[in-house]
Scaffold this active site. Structure first.
Site, PDB file in Angstrom:
ATOM      1  N   ASP A   1     -69.961  16.253  16.941  1.00 54.09           N
ATOM      2  CA  ASP A   1     -70.566  14.945  16.665  1.00 54.09           C
ATOM      3  C   ASP A   1     -71.120  14.264  17.911  1.00 54.09           C
ATOM      4  O   ASP A   1     -71.410  13.076  17.893  1.00 54.09           O
ATOM      5  CB  ASP A   1     -69.543  14.024  15.982  1.00 54.09           C
TER       6      ASP A   1
ATOM      7  N   HIS B   1     -67.057  14.994  20.241  1.00 47.90           N
ATOM      8  CA  HIS B   1     -66.007  15.984  20.019  1.00 47.90           C
ATOM      9  C   HIS B   1     -66.626  17.349  19.730  1.00 47.90           C
ATOM     10  O   HIS B   1     -67.813  17.441  19.410  1.00 47.90           O
ATOM     11  CB  HIS B   1     -65.114  15.551  18.856  1.00 47.90           C
TER      12      HIS B   1
ATOM     13  N   SER C   1     -58.380  11.602  20.971  1.00 49.38           N
ATOM     14  CA  SER C   1     -59.031  12.249  19.835  1.00 49.38           C
ATOM     15  C   SER C   1     -59.142  13.764  19.976  1.00 49.38           C
ATOM     16  O   SER C   1     -59.411  14.455  18.996  1.00 49.38           O
ATOM     17  CB  SER C   1     -60.435  11.667  19.634  1.00 49.38           C
TER      18      SER C   1
END
Length: 371
Positions: free
Chosen positions: A343, A346, A45
């Site tokens: 968040d 990340h 990610s």
């Protein structure tokens, strides 16, 4: 005397920041000197630009508030751009499109391809399940991404071989999710340390495969200092103040990250000897991240919020596993550029930008490009 030392330290810190920012802005397109025709990215990610949301359109990363700075969600796990976007920009190449977007549109990857998948692990799903670790995000692992890469190169034009030799390959960051999911399933640090050699071997095997495709410049990034992240700070809450470092990060978890990174660095050194004609560079994501912490105030971050998620809810670190960013009613801070964490897992675009600038200036001399 103590006051004098403090003033001296502040002056040196300010001077260091000025030099860092000055070099970064002056050398914004420094990777252009390498003449890269394309960039190929493997990872998770930290780099995914849309593969997961093609696989799972219901993923939170397919909806706002993700992508707020880009005016639309793109599958990037941030409010905006990622490090790979800034790396591509430095090389004067287009932002990498996700492989599954290219497959769907039956188009070629102009300037490279992004094979990274949010939630992806270094080890295959079956291997992790045998250790009672479950991937809750995707079935795709590094081996899937390597298959995609092979398929892509096997179907590209005759000029592909030449392009590969003048391209940059980013093998990672990958492996962080193997540990994230392990810790989530209540594995101990010692149990996770036993997993590190397997994860690092998977990364090594991936490097060997991209070299087999013809890669001549490869960057192998390490892991972040996970003990500084809201997701871990909210789950592991040691009562002993000695368990935290000067930045209020959890020492034991950062020590674990350094263990992974040291083993990975040793592996990179071994690969350099094995492939003397290939330039293989370790990407120090750990130091790049810590450079933000060490210079948070001068970089414009709110020092009271460096361990809080911008998008999230929950006491202490503004993070809760049961109500994560993107869930109904979960608020977003009004000033994301003052936050390091987007968040809780990340980073914000601003944090990724500073990390990318640090990383680019760190790896460039080792890439041995013409100046």
């Amino acid at each position: 005397m103590a006051t004098s030392n403090v003033v001296c330290a502040l002056v040196l810190s300010t001077l260091f920041h000025f030099v860092l920012v000055h070099v970064s802005s002056r050398e914004i397109h420094v990777l252009k000197k390498c003449g890269f025709q394309a960039i190929y990215q493997l990872g998770d990610s930290l780099a995914d630009s849309g593969n997961l949301i093609r696989e799972n359109p219901l993923s939170p990363y397919a909806s706002f508030p993700y992508g707020l700075k880009l005016s639309k969600p793109t599958g990037r796990c941030s409010n905006g751009l990622l490090m790979i976007d800034y790396i591509a920009h430095s090389a004067k190449l287009p932002y990498l499109d996700a492989y599954l977007n290219l497959v769907r549109n039956s188009s070629g990857g102009r300037g490279g391809v992004n094979f990274a998948v949010a939630g992806s692990t270094a080890l295959p799903e079956k291997v992790l399940l045998s250790k009672n670790i479950m991937n809750l995000v995707t079935n795709e692992s590094l081996s899937t991404q390597l298959k995609w890469m092979s398929t892509y190169f096997n179907t590209c034009s005759k000029d592909c071989d030449k392009e590969i030799k003048s391209s940059l390959f980013m093998v990672g960051e990958i492996g962080g999710n193997d540990y994230n999911f392990g810790f989530l399933f209540h594995k101990t640090t010692e149990e996770m340390k036993a997993l590190v050699p397997e994860v690092v071997k998977a990364i090594k095997d991936a490097v060997v495969k991209v070299i087999g495709h013809g890669a001549r410049r490869v960057v192998v990034p390490g892991n972040f200092p996970i003990g500084c992240f809201p997701v871990y700070l909210s789950q592991f809450q040691p009562n002993d103040t000695a368990a935290y470092d000067e930045f209020k990060c959890i020492k034991g978890l950062n020590s674990f990250s350094r263990y992974h990174n040291e083993l990975l660095k040793q592996t990179v050194e071994g690969l350099k000897k094995q492939y003397p004609d290939v330039i293989i560079v370790y990407g120090d994501y750990y130091k790049a991240f810590m450079s933000i912490y060490q210079n948070a105030q001068s970089l414009g971050f709110d020092t009271k919020s460096i361990q809080k998620a911008c998008c999230g809810t929950g006491a202490g670190h503004n993070f809760s596993l049961t109500r994560m960013c993107g869930a109904p009613g979960v608020p977003v801070c009004p000033n994301p550029d003052q936050y390091i964490s987007w968040d809780g897992i990340h980073l914000t675009q601003k944090a990724y930008q500073h990390m990318a600038e640090w990383l680019i200036n760190d790896i460039f001399p080792n890439l041995q490009c013409s100046s």
